[in-house]
Design an enzyme around this catalytic site. Structure first.
Site, PDB file in Angstrom:
ATOM      1  N   CYS A  12       0.839  -1.219   0.000  1.00  0.00           N
ATOM      2  CA  CYS A  12       0.000   0.000   0.000  1.00  0.00           C
ATOM      3  C   CYS A  12       0.866   1.259   0.000  1.00  0.00           C
ATOM      4  CB  CYS A  12      -0.931  -0.028   1.204  1.00  0.00           C
ATOM      5  SG  CYS A  12      -1.843   1.508   1.470  1.00  0.00           S
ATOM      6  N   CYS A  43      -0.199   4.010   2.438  1.00  0.00           N
ATOM      7  CA  CYS A  43       0.132   3.624   3.817  1.00  0.00           C
ATOM      8  C   CYS A  43       1.536   4.117   4.165  1.00  0.00           C
ATOM      9  CB  CYS A  43       0.075   2.109   3.990  1.00  0.00           C
ATOM     10  SG  CYS A  43      -1.577   1.394   3.774  1.00  0.00           S
TER      11      CYS A  43
END
Length: 307
Positions: free
Chosen positions: A49, A52
């Site tokens: 991700c 993230c």
């Protein structure tokens, strides 16, 4: 009297204590149970991700800046899918705030640092960080000391709060009130001048300003004995009675000051454009809503006005 320790007291919580990874097995301990002591953020993320990886350093920085008011717990959803599945997490990064064992707030995506800081500030409002003084309790103590008549001791407490937080409005108002009670009007004015314009309508600030205004009114009047003689000679001399009430208030004789203004209101409510009632309301504002003289005075005023 040392109220706030600004020396080498308790150290700020170590980053390791504020930020940790969790698993399905330790989630209850790390998040649910811990959130009963202070707010906990659970950050759901994954290695693949990109957002993230953008959010994590900003999130960790904000948590460290909160100095123990909030903790951060991170969970890799690929390694531990059960909890995010149960919570219905369908997109990451997802950050959920837990307070008192329950989800309280949250957001998704790599939000800007300013938005993240505002989120944490809202979440931790009223939370005291480990090792920090409880300012609210200290201010309550100062107010109690002042109510007992020890303005010097109360002023010292307020000054120490201001040395820790120079913008604390309650402490500024409290210190100015101490100066007012002690008759140090110039110092009271200088202290109130430190209050930002946007905070001048704060009830505590307005109360002190009103007390200063009333004290300055009293300075223009003659001795109380002379005013009492004028009223005795002519009970219908409302201006003399009004001045007497103002002078009595400056001496701290609140019950007698109230009595004089109520006497005017009973005889001539419209005198001086309702001046006696307006002055009495100013007294109440300066004394504070919970003061015994205010409570009793308001009861008696209501009885007159609505009888």
């Amino acid at each position: 009297m040392t109220i706030i320790d600004q020396g080498n007291g308790a150290a700020s919580p170590a980053a390791a204590d504020l930020i940790k990874d969790t698993t399905t097995q330790t989630f209850v301990k790390d998040v649910i149970e811990e959130s009963k002591r202070q707010p906990v953020l659970i950050d759901f993320w994954a290695e693949w991700c990109g957002p993230c990886k953008q959010l994590t350093p900003v999130l960790e920085k904000a948590v460290k800046a909160a100095k123990g008011k909030v903790k951060l717990v991170k969970m890799n959803i690929d390694q531990h899918p059960a909890i995010p599945g149960q919570m219905g997490i369908q997109s990451i990064p997802a950050v959920i705030a837990f307070v008192n064992g329950q989800p309280a707030d949250g957001f998704m995506g790599a939000v800007p640092e300013s938005q993240l800081n505002a989120f944490i500030e809202k979440l931790t409002k009223g939370v005291t960080a480990p090792g920090e003084p409880n300012i609210a309790e200290i201010l309550q103590g100062a107010e109690a000391v002042l109510a007992e008549g020890d303005a010097a001791a109360a002023a010292q407490i307020y000054a120490e709060v201001l040395s820790h937080d120079s913008t604390n409005i309650a402490a500024l108002a409290g210190l100015a009130k101490c100066y007012t009670v002690s008759g140090a009007m110039e110092q009271a004015k200088q202290t109130l001048a430190m209050v930002p314009e946007s905070k001048r309508n704060d009830p505590a600030v307005k109360a002190v300003q009103t007390a200063i205004d009333l004290a300055e009114q009293a300075e223009q009047l003659g001795p109380v004995a002379e005013l009492e003689q004028k009223v005795a000679a002519n009970p219908l001399d409302h201006q003399a009675r009004f001045d007497l009430a103002t002078a009595l208030n400056a001496q701290g004789n609140r019950a007698a000051a109230t009595e004089q203004l109520l006497a005017i209101i009973k005889r001539d409510r419209k005198w001086n454009d309702d001046g006696a009632r307006r002055q009495l309301v100013q007294f109440f504002e300066a004394w504070g809503g919970t003061d015994d003289a205010t409570v009793e005075g308001r009861k008696r005023l209501s009885t007159i006005l609505f009888s």
